[in-house]
Write a protein that holds these residues in place. Structure first.
Motif, PDB file in Angstrom:
ATOM      1  N   ALA A 168      72.369  -7.565-106.235  1.00 41.62           N
ATOM      2  CA  ALA A 168      73.203  -6.686-106.765  1.00 41.62           C
ATOM      3  C   ALA A 168      73.307  -5.306-105.978  1.00 41.62           C
ATOM      4  O   ALA A 168      74.472  -4.619-105.785  1.00 41.62           O
ATOM      5  N   ALA A 169      72.321  -4.897-105.160  1.00 47.77           N
ATOM      6  CA  ALA A 169      72.652  -3.772-104.157  1.00 47.77           C
ATOM      7  C   ALA A 169      73.490  -4.102-103.182  1.00 47.77           C
ATOM      8  O   ALA A 169      74.307  -3.280-102.674  1.00 47.77           O
ATOM      9  N   ALA A 170      73.408  -5.170-102.618  1.00 43.91           N
ATOM     10  CA  ALA A 170      74.340  -5.883-101.423  1.00 43.91           C
ATOM     11  C   ALA A 170      75.743  -5.692-102.066  1.00 43.91           C
ATOM     12  O   ALA A 170      76.602  -5.300-101.370  1.00 43.91           O
ATOM     13  N   ASP A 171      75.987  -6.099-103.394  1.00 48.18           N
ATOM     14  CA  ASP A 171      77.425  -6.087-104.035  1.00 48.18           C
ATOM     15  C   ASP A 171      77.768  -4.916-104.260  1.00 48.18           C
ATOM     16  O   ASP A 171      78.878  -4.535-103.943  1.00 48.18           O
ATOM     17  N   ARG A 172      76.985  -3.776-104.587  1.00 47.62           N
ATOM     18  CA  ARG A 172      77.516  -2.523-104.889  1.00 47.62           C
ATOM     19  C   ARG A 172      77.829  -1.997-103.562  1.00 47.62           C
ATOM     20  O   ARG A 172      78.808  -1.199-103.269  1.00 47.62           O
ATOM     21  N   ARG A 173      76.852  -2.144-102.391  1.00 50.47           N
ATOM     22  CA  ARG A 173      77.219  -1.641-101.164  1.00 50.47           C
ATOM     23  C   ARG A 173      78.653  -2.172-100.509  1.00 50.47           C
ATOM     24  O   ARG A 173      79.321  -1.358 -99.886  1.00 50.47           O
ATOM     25  N   THR A 174      78.551  -3.515-100.601  1.00 52.90           N
ATOM     26  CA  THR A 174      79.890  -4.149-100.158  1.00 52.90           C
ATOM     27  C   THR A 174      81.155  -3.568-101.000  1.00 52.90           C
ATOM     28  O   THR A 174      82.166  -3.194-100.295  1.00 52.90           O
ATOM     29  N   ALA A 175      80.999  -3.600-102.166  1.00 49.31           N
ATOM     30  CA  ALA A 175      82.044  -3.202-102.951  1.00 49.31           C
ATOM     31  C   ALA A 175      82.407  -1.601-102.778  1.00 49.31           C
ATOM     32  O   ALA A 175      83.583  -1.123-102.478  1.00 49.31           O
ATOM     33  N   ASP A 176      81.394  -0.622-102.279  1.00 45.85           N
ATOM     34  CA  ASP A 176      81.561   0.691-102.089  1.00 45.85           C
ATOM     35  C   ASP A 176      82.220   0.655-100.597  1.00 45.85           C
ATOM     36  O   ASP A 176      83.216   1.527-100.378  1.00 45.85           O
ATOM     37  N   ALA A 177      81.840   0.047 -99.741  1.00 44.49           N
ATOM     38  CA  ALA A 177      82.357  -0.027 -98.349  1.00 44.49           C
ATOM     39  C   ALA A 177      83.815  -0.642 -98.415  1.00 44.49           C
ATOM     40  O   ALA A 177      84.674  -0.045 -97.699  1.00 44.49           O
ATOM     41  N   ARG A 178      83.936  -1.721 -99.070  1.00 44.12           N
ATOM     42  CA  ARG A 178      85.351  -1.915 -99.159  1.00 44.12           C
ATOM     43  C   ARG A 178      86.331  -1.100 -99.686  1.00 44.12           C
ATOM     44  O   ARG A 178      87.612  -0.655 -99.513  1.00 44.12           O
ATOM     45  N   ALA A 179      85.861  -0.475-100.894  1.00 46.99           N
ATOM     46  CA  ALA A 179      86.717   0.710-101.901  1.00 46.99           C
ATOM     47  C   ALA A 179      86.758   1.758-100.745  1.00 46.99           C
ATOM     48  O   ALA A 179      88.025   2.448-100.737  1.00 46.99           O
ATOM     49  N   GLN A 180      85.792   2.119 -99.990  1.00 45.57           N
ATOM     50  CA  GLN A 180      85.923   3.305 -98.939  1.00 45.57           C
ATOM     51  C   GLN A 180      86.937   3.113 -97.835  1.00 45.57           C
ATOM     52  O   GLN A 180      87.795   3.673 -97.457  1.00 45.57           O
TER      53      GLN A 180
END
Length: 179
Positions: A117-129
Motif C-alpha cells: 500500500a505504501a509503495a502504491d501510494r508513493r508510486t501514485a504520488d510520484a506519477r501525479a507529481q
C-alpha cells in the motif's frame, strides 16, 4: 514543488519592439525552472522505483521465512520413541507452534500489505507529481509561445505603421520656401 514564477504583464518597449535582454532573461528563468521541475520529477520516480525494489526484497524474505517455518513444522519428533507424558508435551508444543506460525503468517501478510500500500501510494504520488510537473512545463511553454507570437504580431504591426509613415512622407511634396 515551488510556485511558478510570475510572468510579467508586458516587457519594456524599445525602438522596434521589446527589450531583447529582458525577454531572454525571462525565458532563461523559465527554462531553469523547467529543468528544476524535471529533476524533482526524476527524483520522485527514482524514490518510487527504490520502494518497489524494497517491497520485492521484503516479499522474497517473506517467502524464504515461510518456507523455513513450514520445513521446521513438518519435521516433528517421532511419537513412538517417547513416553505418554512427553507425547502430551510434544502435542502441546506442536499446538503452540502452530499458533505462533499462524500469528507470524498473519503479521507477515499485514506487513506485506502495508508495504504494498505504501509503495502504491508513493508510486501514485510520484506519477501525479510528475504529471503536474509536465503539465506545468507544457503550460509555461505554451505561454512562452503565445508571448512570442504576440511579440511577433506587434513587431509586424509596428513595421507596417513605420512603412506606411515612410511612404506617406515620401509621397508628400517637398515644402517650398515662400519668398
Amino acid at each position: 514543488m515551488t510556485a511558478p514564477l510570475p510572468l510579467p504583464e508586458s516587457f519594456a518597449l524599445r525602438l522596434r519592439g521589446y527589450d531583447r535582454e529582458q525577454v531572454d532573461e525571462r525565458i532563461d528563468e523559465l527554462l531553469a525552472e523547467i529543468r528544476w521541475l524535471s529533476t524533482d520529477r526524476d527524483a520522485a520516480v527514482a524514490e518510487a522505483e527504490n520502494l518497489a525494489r524494497q517491497l520485492e526484497r521484503a516479499r522474497t524474505e517473506h517467502a524464504e521465512l515461510r518456507a523455513r517455518t513450514d520445513r521446521l513444522c513438518r519435521t516433528p519428533a517421532d511419537p513412538a520413541a517417547v513416553g505418554d507424558r512427553v507425547r502430551h508435551l510434544l502435542d502441546l508444543a506442536h499446538a503452540e507452534a502452530d499458533g505462533i506460525v499462524a500469528t507470524a503468517r498473519e503479521r507477515a501478510a499485514a506487513i506485506v500489505r502495508e508495504a504494498e500500500a505504501a509503495a502504491d501510494r508513493r508510486t501514485a504520488d510520484a506519477r501525479a507529481q510528475a504529471g503536474r510537473i509536465v503539465g506545468d512545463a507544457r503550460r509555461r511553454a505554451a505561454r512562452l509561445a503565445e508571448i512570442e507570437r504576440r511579440t511577433a504580431d506587434r513587431l509586424r504591426q509596428i513595421d507596417a505603421v513605420l512603412a506606411d509613415a515612410e511612404s506617406r512622407l515620401a509621397e508628400q511634396a517637398p515644402l517650398r520656401a515662400v519668398a
